[in-house]
Design a protein around this motif. Structure first.
Motif, PDB file in Angstrom:
ATOM      1  N   ALA A 194     -20.346   7.779  -4.410  1.00  0.00           N
ATOM      2  CA  ALA A 194     -19.299   8.746  -4.067  1.00  0.00           C
ATOM      3  C   ALA A 194     -17.956   8.318  -4.645  1.00  0.00           C
ATOM      4  CB  ALA A 194     -19.200   8.892  -2.551  1.00  0.00           C
ATOM      5  N   ASP A 195     -17.237   9.283  -5.175  1.00  0.00           N
ATOM      6  CA  ASP A 195     -15.894   9.050  -5.712  1.00  0.00           C
ATOM      7  C   ASP A 195     -14.887   9.327  -4.598  1.00  0.00           C
ATOM      8  OD1 ASP A 195     -13.604   8.773  -7.154  1.00  0.00           O
ATOM      9  OD2 ASP A 195     -13.908  10.527  -8.437  1.00  0.00           O
ATOM     10  N   HIS A 196     -14.412   8.263  -3.952  1.00  0.00           N
ATOM     11  CA  HIS A 196     -13.536   8.429  -2.797  1.00  0.00           C
ATOM     12  C   HIS A 196     -12.114   8.806  -3.192  1.00  0.00           C
ATOM     13  CE1 HIS A 196     -16.404   7.101   0.275  1.00  0.00           C
ATOM     14  NE2 HIS A 196     -16.850   6.249  -0.633  1.00  0.00           N
ATOM     15  N   SER A 197     -11.811   8.841  -4.473  1.00  0.00           N
ATOM     16  CA  SER A 197     -10.503   9.356  -4.876  1.00  0.00           C
ATOM     17  C   SER A 197     -10.385  10.854  -4.610  1.00  0.00           C
ATOM     18  CB  SER A 197     -10.260   9.081  -6.362  1.00  0.00           C
ATOM     19  OG  SER A 197     -11.170   9.817  -7.169  1.00  0.00           O
ATOM     20  N   LEU A 198     -11.526  11.524  -4.378  1.00  0.00           N
ATOM     21  CA  LEU A 198     -11.493  12.949  -4.059  1.00  0.00           C
ATOM     22  C   LEU A 198     -10.923  13.215  -2.674  1.00  0.00           C
ATOM     23  CD1 LEU A 198     -14.928  14.011  -5.538  1.00  0.00           C
ATOM     24  CD2 LEU A 198     -12.685  14.649  -6.384  1.00  0.00           C
ATOM     25  N   ALA A 199     -10.622  12.164  -1.922  1.00  0.00           N
ATOM     26  CA  ALA A 199      -9.952  12.372  -0.635  1.00  0.00           C
ATOM     27  C   ALA A 199      -8.588  13.028  -0.826  1.00  0.00           C
ATOM     28  CB  ALA A 199      -9.796  11.043   0.094  1.00  0.00           C
ATOM     29  N   SER A 200      -7.986  12.857  -1.990  1.00  0.00           N
ATOM     30  CA  SER A 200      -6.688  13.482  -2.278  1.00  0.00           C
ATOM     31  C   SER A 200      -6.843  14.824  -2.986  1.00  0.00           C
ATOM     32  CB  SER A 200      -5.836  12.540  -3.141  1.00  0.00           C
ATOM     33  OG  SER A 200      -6.515  12.192  -4.333  1.00  0.00           O
ATOM     34  N   GLY A 476       5.198  -1.007  -2.842  1.00  0.00           N
ATOM     35  CA  GLY A 476       4.174  -1.047  -1.805  1.00  0.00           C
ATOM     36  C   GLY A 476       3.634   0.309  -1.404  1.00  0.00           C
ATOM     37  N   THR A 477       3.773   1.296  -2.261  1.00  0.00           N
ATOM     38  CA  THR A 477       3.287   2.649  -1.968  1.00  0.00           C
ATOM     39  C   THR A 477       2.070   2.946  -2.828  1.00  0.00           C
ATOM     40  OG1 THR A 477       5.530   3.398  -1.445  1.00  0.00           O
ATOM     41  CG2 THR A 477       3.886   5.093  -1.909  1.00  0.00           C
ATOM     42  N   SER A 478       0.973   3.270  -2.189  1.00  0.00           N
ATOM     43  CA  SER A 478      -0.228   3.640  -2.934  1.00  0.00           C
ATOM     44  C   SER A 478      -0.143   5.110  -3.339  1.00  0.00           C
ATOM     45  CB  SER A 478      -1.482   3.406  -2.087  1.00  0.00           C
ATOM     46  OG  SER A 478      -1.445   4.215  -0.925  1.00  0.00           O
ATOM     47  N   VAL A 479      -0.685   5.414  -4.491  1.00  0.00           N
ATOM     48  CA  VAL A 479      -0.683   6.789  -5.007  1.00  0.00           C
ATOM     49  C   VAL A 479      -2.136   7.183  -5.263  1.00  0.00           C
ATOM     50  CG1 VAL A 479       0.323   8.380  -6.692  1.00  0.00           C
ATOM     51  CG2 VAL A 479       1.527   6.279  -6.104  1.00  0.00           C
ATOM     52  N   PRO A 480      -2.862   7.589  -4.223  1.00  0.00           N
ATOM     53  CA  PRO A 480      -4.276   7.944  -4.433  1.00  0.00           C
ATOM     54  C   PRO A 480      -4.459   9.133  -5.355  1.00  0.00           C
ATOM     55  CG  PRO A 480      -3.550   8.554  -2.221  1.00  0.00           C
ATOM     56  CD  PRO A 480      -2.453   7.741  -2.818  1.00  0.00           C
ATOM     57  N   ARG A 481      -3.434   9.966  -5.473  1.00  0.00           N
ATOM     58  CA  ARG A 481      -3.556  11.132  -6.350  1.00  0.00           C
ATOM     59  C   ARG A 481      -3.698  10.711  -7.812  1.00  0.00           C
ATOM     60  NH1 ARG A 481      -2.406  16.641  -6.296  1.00  0.00           N
ATOM     61  NH2 ARG A 481      -3.068  17.403  -8.332  1.00  0.00           N
ATOM     62  N   ASP A 485      -6.035  12.441 -10.650  1.00  0.00           N
ATOM     63  CA  ASP A 485      -5.502  12.976 -11.904  1.00  0.00           C
ATOM     64  C   ASP A 485      -6.186  12.337 -13.109  1.00  0.00           C
ATOM     65  OD1 ASP A 485      -3.747  14.695 -10.654  1.00  0.00           O
ATOM     66  OD2 ASP A 485      -2.120  13.239 -10.593  1.00  0.00           O
ATOM     67  N   ALA A 486      -6.461  11.038 -13.026  1.00  0.00           N
ATOM     68  CA  ALA A 486      -7.133  10.366 -14.140  1.00  0.00           C
ATOM     69  C   ALA A 486      -8.518  10.964 -14.374  1.00  0.00           C
ATOM     70  CB  ALA A 486      -7.231   8.868 -13.860  1.00  0.00           C
TER      71      ALA A 486
END
Length: 530
Positions: A194-200, A476-481, A485-486
């Motif tokens: 599963a590609d968990h980056s799809l949470a965004s 210290g900010t994560s950017v899951p988007r 996008d990649a």
């Protein structure tokens, strides 16, 4: 913006609350909870399989989907049996469904609506993100999250089994819980890719501009910038595949490039303003580097707009060269017509609105591009409105991420314009053209110049996005988007055949066939003569 991950989290949280709430005061003996759980299982079933697929192509069920569907079917049957026992005790009649389960069901409906927002009436993709849920990793992500919802529903069923009085209902509830737990475990085991980056994964917004207003709060600027980026991304994909109702014209591309260049320049000034009031440390150096990358992107967009200086798209007469007034004879003979003035493409309005929003963040809510320069706001106020340095960088990152997609689509828009492009560049004037003819078809080298200019924009936008992500990570900010996008950008690259395409769905396993002797197939036996 609400994403798929947020909606799944809401559904799981509401089910967990329903499983922990006391049932002693329930006059129906849990019958309302059973109806709610059955509704949840129905919503899960609608979200998996070909019905929940984001592609118009037919496909087979994955292993995880088969495991989950089988468990849902068994659990639904056992819950129907338990419901008969409960209604036999409490009497017939309708019952109201638990509010927490209603909220969970609405969240699951919103999941399907979010996925469907990326599809057109023909189930064709409207954004590059729609393809991500059609690949094996995307299908596994949906199965993984739906299995979590099924497991949480099993906890509600377990609570019902503890409070049920009828032994038949207790047995049915336990069987339903075991079915849901087993289906959840087996489905998650089969969905390990599963590609968990799809949470965004976001909601696809309609391409309708939301104008900036002087009454807007500066604290909402970054959120609305992200929404503008979503709209521009959808416009870019529609222009790339020629699926939009209104095509981008040459005049639209020129104006869009101008406004985008100004947006990047103002974004760089925002970062520079913040860096000037920070001590000299790696964070300030990163801001200065990102500001420089944004200025480079602004120059690339401006250079692309300059390519339209001697090119006119006759299909859109909003921008045309200054022509001499018609003579008396032409007017009297009725051979003079007034050129129409169509409205600009929504992407042009959105790009101007994004420019205004960045200016509001830098100069204040009253700023407009037509005003004279004014002093910048204090860096502390800018950071407070943006939610901090990391949140500011994450919001500004969305602009070059969407700009990269627009730069990919621009050359295809130029090529589709085709014969509608004319030029008055003297170096490309045909030798045998009539002297009184000012315009002539655009030259192939001019089309190649557009492609080269927007290729430079792609590289500059990619560098700007990378610099902004570095600033966000240092803060210290994560950017899951960014991961989403990649993946979407890789999908666009595959569509352009820049890389070797890969298989979308894992093939079914081909099990080895047992060896069958030839004698059994032909009916011959050893020692017998025909």
């Amino acid at each position: 913006m609400t994403t798929l991950g947020d909606l799944f989290d809401v559904a799981v949280a509401r089910l967990q609350e329903a499983g922990q709430a006391p049932l002693a005061s329930n006059p129906h003996g849990g019958a309302d909870l059973v109806d709610g759980v059955v509704h949840i299982l129905e919503e899960i079933g609608k979200g998996i399989g070909p019905r929940g697929n984001t592609s118009a192509r037919e496909r087979s069920l994955t292993v995880g989907e088969r495991n989950l569907q089988g468990g849902l079917k068994q659990a639904t049957q056992w819950l129907a049996t338990a419901q008969n026992y409960l209604r036999g005790q409490s009497g017939s009649g309708s019952v109201s469904v638990n509010d927490r389960l209603v909220d969970a069901g609405r969240a699951l409906v919103a999941v399907r609506d979010t996925v469907s927002s990326h599809l057109g009436p023909d189930r064709g993709p409207l954004t590059p993100y729609a393809y991500l849920l059609s690949h094996q990793a995307g299908l596994d992500y949906l199965v993984h999250r739906y299995s979590e919802v099924a497991y949480a529903a099993g906890q509600v069923v377990h609570r019902l089994a503890q409070d049920a009085e009828h032994p038949g209902a207790v047995e049915a509830f336990e069987a339903a819980r075991l079915s849901l737990n087993g289906a959840s475990v087996h489905a998650r085991a089969a969905a390990r890719s599963a590609d968990h980056s799809l949470a965004s994964f976001p909601l696809a917004l309609a391409v309708e501009p939301v104008q900036a207003s002087p009454t807007d709060l500066t604290s909402t600027v970054t959120l609305r910038l992200e929404q503008d980026s979503e709209r521009l991304s959808r416009v870019a994909y529609g222009a790339l595949h020629d699926r939009a109702e209104q095509r981008l014209s040459g005049a639209d591309l020129k104006q869009l490039s101008r406004w985008t260049a100004m947006t990047r320049m103002l974004s760089g000034r925002v970062l520079r303003r913040v860096a000037d009031e920070m001590p000299e440390d790696p964070a300030a150096a990163g801001l200065i580097e990102a500001a420089g990358a944004l200025r480079t992107s602004a120059r690339a967009w401006d250079a692309a707009a300059e390519k339209w200086a001697h090119v006119v798209d006759i299909s859109d007469p909003r921008e045309h060269p200054q022509l001499p007034p018609p003579g008396y004879e032409l007017v009297r003979s009725g051979r003079v017509t007034r050129l129409p003035s169509p409205d600009p493409h929504p992407a042009v309005v959105i790009s101007r609105t994004a420019c205004v929003r960045v200016g509001q963040l830098l100069f204040g809510a009253q700023w407009t591009p037509e005003q004279a320069p004014r002093p910048s706001r204090p860096a502390a106020e800018i950071l407070e409105d943006a939610g901090g340095l990391g949140a500011l960088a994450a919001s500004l990152y969305r602009l070059p991420a969407a700009g990269w997609q627009m730069a990919v689509a621009a050359p295809w828009t130029v090529k589709r314009a085709g014969a509608g492009l004319v030029t008055d560049a003297p170096e490309y004037r045909p030798a045998q053209l009539e002297p009184d003819r000012r315009f002539y078809p655009v030259h192939l080298r001019q089309v190649e110049a557009f492609t080269s200019a927007y290729a430079q924009v792609m590289g500059a936008e990619q560098a700007a996005a990378s610099s902004l992500l570095k600033v966000a990570r240092r803060a210290g900010t994560s950017v899951p988007r960014a991961a989403l996008d990649a993946s979407a950008h890789q999908t666009i690259v595959r569509e352009q055949k820049w890389v070797t395409p890969t298989q979308i769905q894992d093939p079914a396993r081909n099990l080895p066939r047992a060896h069958v002797p030839t004698e059994l197939l032909t009916g011959r036996r050893p020692g017998l003569r025909r």
